[in-house]
Design a protein around this motif. Structure first.
Motif, PDB file in Angstrom:
ATOM      1  N   TYR A  28      -8.225  13.230 -15.834  1.00 24.00           N
ATOM      2  CA  TYR A  28      -8.880  13.473 -14.547  1.00 24.00           C
ATOM      3  C   TYR A  28      -7.938  13.304 -13.362  1.00 24.00           C
ATOM      4  N   ASP A  29      -6.971  12.366 -13.462  1.00 29.09           N
ATOM      5  CA  ASP A  29      -6.181  12.009 -12.291  1.00 29.09           C
ATOM      6  C   ASP A  29      -5.061  12.982 -11.984  1.00 29.09           C
ATOM      7  N   VAL A  30      -4.889  14.013 -12.804  1.00 27.64           N
ATOM      8  CA  VAL A  30      -3.892  15.042 -12.491  1.00 27.64           C
ATOM      9  C   VAL A  30      -4.567  16.387 -12.238  1.00 27.64           C
ATOM     10  N   ILE A  31      -5.880  16.382 -12.086  1.00 27.76           N
ATOM     11  CA  ILE A  31      -6.633  17.622 -11.868  1.00 27.76           C
ATOM     12  C   ILE A  31      -6.944  17.767 -10.385  1.00 27.76           C
ATOM     13  N   GLY A  32      -6.342  18.771  -9.752  1.00 28.18           N
ATOM     14  CA  GLY A  32      -6.639  19.091  -8.365  1.00 28.18           C
ATOM     15  C   GLY A  32      -7.800  20.059  -8.274  1.00 28.18           C
ATOM     16  N   PRO A  33      -8.229  20.382  -7.046  1.00 26.09           N
ATOM     17  CA  PRO A  33      -9.377  21.271  -6.862  1.00 26.09           C
ATOM     18  C   PRO A  33      -9.219  22.639  -7.528  1.00 26.09           C
ATOM     19  N   GLU A  34      -8.026  23.227  -7.447  1.00 27.36           N
ATOM     20  CA  GLU A  34      -7.839  24.551  -8.038  1.00 27.36           C
ATOM     21  C   GLU A  34      -7.969  24.517  -9.558  1.00 27.36           C
ATOM     22  N   LEU A  35      -7.346  23.520 -10.189  1.00 24.41           N
ATOM     23  CA  LEU A  35      -7.442  23.409 -11.636  1.00 24.41           C
ATOM     24  C   LEU A  35      -8.866  23.045 -12.053  1.00 24.41           C
ATOM     25  N   GLN A  36      -9.525  22.222 -11.269  1.00 28.68           N
ATOM     26  CA  GLN A  36     -10.915  21.887 -11.566  1.00 28.68           C
ATOM     27  C   GLN A  36     -11.772  23.155 -11.593  1.00 28.68           C
ATOM     28  N   ASP A  37     -11.603  24.019 -10.597  1.00 31.16           N
ATOM     29  CA  ASP A  37     -12.350  25.274 -10.553  1.00 31.16           C
ATOM     30  C   ASP A  37     -12.008  26.165 -11.755  1.00 31.16           C
ATOM     31  N   LEU A  50     -17.574  16.544 -17.843  1.00 31.20           N
ATOM     32  CA  LEU A  50     -17.801  15.150 -18.197  1.00 31.20           C
ATOM     33  C   LEU A  50     -16.846  14.216 -17.465  1.00 31.20           C
ATOM     34  N   ILE A  51     -15.563  14.575 -17.424  1.00 30.88           N
ATOM     35  CA  ILE A  51     -14.564  13.648 -16.877  1.00 30.88           C
ATOM     36  C   ILE A  51     -14.419  13.743 -15.368  1.00 30.88           C
ATOM     37  N   LEU A  52     -14.782  14.896 -14.765  1.00 29.41           N
ATOM     38  CA  LEU A  52     -14.593  15.073 -13.322  1.00 29.41           C
ATOM     39  C   LEU A  52     -15.573  16.116 -12.805  1.00 29.41           C
ATOM     40  N   ASP A  53     -16.854  15.760 -12.843  1.00 30.18           N
ATOM     41  CA  ASP A  53     -17.864  16.677 -12.336  1.00 30.18           C
ATOM     42  C   ASP A  53     -17.706  16.834 -10.826  1.00 30.18           C
ATOM     43  N   ARG A  54     -18.170  17.966 -10.317  1.00 36.69           N
ATOM     44  CA  ARG A  54     -18.031  18.230  -8.889  1.00 36.69           C
ATOM     45  C   ARG A  54     -18.929  17.319  -8.051  1.00 36.69           C
TER      46      ARG A  54
END
Length: 442
Positions: A28-37, A50-54
């Motif tokens: 989760y701690d290396v996921i920025g907004p673009e990668l999250q999308d 699960l790990i980084l819901d919006r």
């Protein structure tokens, strides 16, 4: 001692979701907004949910990213997206990857490790933690009662005997495979053989484990364990309670596939010095060697520091490459005896081994003491020299630094001394994939 236990994990049902490639994600701690999308769009069952819901408008105490993760987890268990293994297992985990044209295979195994607070067992940290990330992860853990992502632990095994036991155990087993967004191939084998598990447990029972990555999640696991214990009738947990153990990937410190990459610094918002200005400030504390002009000369500067050594053997902690954007000049600054004495004075609250680290010299001596940048904006961190070049071309950074990473041996030595390294002293590449196996905590 760090008790090692097998567990019956929840894993993706590939008959339902298709390829593991589509549902895994980095921590989760290396996921920025673009990668999250991108991960959201990649597959409706990607572990990102699960790990980084919006965070959504209108979130409150009853409906928020944590409660949505818990509902998603329950739904996926109910509809068969996730299924639980029938027997407790160790999960052998290999990562096949390439750095600078060289192929590596990092080997280890995932298990439950006793979540003893630092100082009460044989699990050792090497970096400081922050309260914010721990509060975030504790909320997720409390709500979902599950470890979604394994932390990264290192253990000493010069002979490699533990990995040999596991290699033999998986020889005739078929791995589950998934490739992450950086092209790293992740392979997992499920080992349920009781004799193999007992052998690994016996070999691990007296060994220290050093946290390589996941300090916040480990401390969160300890806090969660204490929280669950305090809510019980006796104030203690039974020895076999799953909250006693946290999901961890264990890798031998001498594994040939284990490498540590550097974390270079780009400094925004600092004065626009020339190389002459900088050299004057460094004085007799550093010997300064001019390397070249333009951002691209970073490659020459890094080659000078590396000295042609392979990644695993780079030890030049006393050399730092510096770039002054005002005159587009790269230099390599080498600590002198005068500088060592000044470092001893500036960092007398730390052990000599800490004071010898390149990142310690950079931040405590050069940035804080010599340049006086104690209240500066947070640097931008990158790991590849080509990333440094690209960022410098944006014109946002008056100053940049290339610095050697701490080594695995530094981690072992300083952890046993009770020292914590400066932030971003190490970068273990590649990151472990989330979504390979989940460890229930209830």
């Amino acid at each position: 001692m760090p008790d090692i236990v097998p567990f019956a994990g929840f894993r993706y049902n590939l008959d339902k979701v298709g390829q593991l490639t589509d549902v895994i994600a980095p921590p989760y701690d290396v996921i920025g907004p673009e990668l999250q999308d991108a991960l959201y769009a990649q597959h409706p069952n990607n572990v990102i949910r699960l790990i980084l819901d919006r965070i959504l408008p209108g979130d409150d105490t009853d409906n928020n990213r944590y409660t949505r993760s818990a509902k998603t987890l329950a739904d996926w268990k109910a509809d068969g997206t996730l299924t639980q293994d029938a027997e407790p297992a160790l999960y052998v985990y290999h990562q096949i990857y390439n750095v600078a044209g060289q192929d590596y295979c990092r080997k280890g195994f995932m298990c439950g490790v006793k979540a003893d607070p630092f100082g009460q067992g044989l699990v050792f940290p090497h970096e400081q933690t922050l309260s914010g990330p721990k509060a975030d992860r504790l909320m997720l853990t409390t709500t979902c009662k599950t470890n979604f992502s394994q932390m990264f632990g290192l253990y000493p095994d010069d002979s490699g005997d533990i990995q040999k036991v596991l290699d033999a155990a998986i020889e005739n087993l078929t791995p589950i495979e998934g490739t992450d967004h950086l092209g790293v191939l992740n392979r997992v084998w499920v080992v349920t053989d009781k004799a193999v598990i007992a052998d690994v447990q016996n070999r691990m029972k007296t060994l220290p484990v050093f946290i390589a990555d996941g300090h916040h999640r480990y401390e969160t696991a300890c806090n969660y364990r204490q929280q669950v214990a305090e809510m019980s009738e006796t104030g203690q947990l039974p020895p076999d309670h799953p909250a006693n153990y946290v999901l961890m990937m264990c890798v031998a410190m001498d594994d040939p596939g284990l490498i540590v990459l550097p974390t270079h610094r780009l400094f925004p918002g600092v004065p626009e010095w020339t190389v002459d200005d900088l050299t004057g400030k460094l004085g007799k504390m550093f010997h300064v060697e001019q390397i070249g002009k333009t951002p691209e000369a970073a490659e020459q500067a890094w080659t000078r520091i590396q000295g042609g050594l392979p990644i695993s053997e780079r030890q030049r902690q006393n050399m730092i490459a510096l770039y002054t954007a005002k005159d587009q000049t790269w230099v390599v600054a080498t600590l002198t005896e005068v500088g060592k004495r000044k470092m001893d004075e500036a960092a007398g609250d730390h052990q000599p081994e800490w004071r010898e680290l390149g990142v310690s010299i950079l931040h405590r001596l050069l940035v804080d003491t010599i340049l006086g940048l104690t209240d500066m904006e947070k640097p931008k961190y990158v790991h590849l020299v080509e990333e440094v070049v690209t960022e410098l071309k944006t014109g946002q950074y008056p100053l940049a630094a290339l610095v050697m990473p701490a080594t695995v041996e530094h981690i072992r030595t300083l952890s046993l001394m009770g020292e914590r390294m400066p932030p971003k002293s190490t970068y273990f590449y590649p990151k472990l994939a989330s979504g390979l196996v989940f460890k229930p905590l209830a």
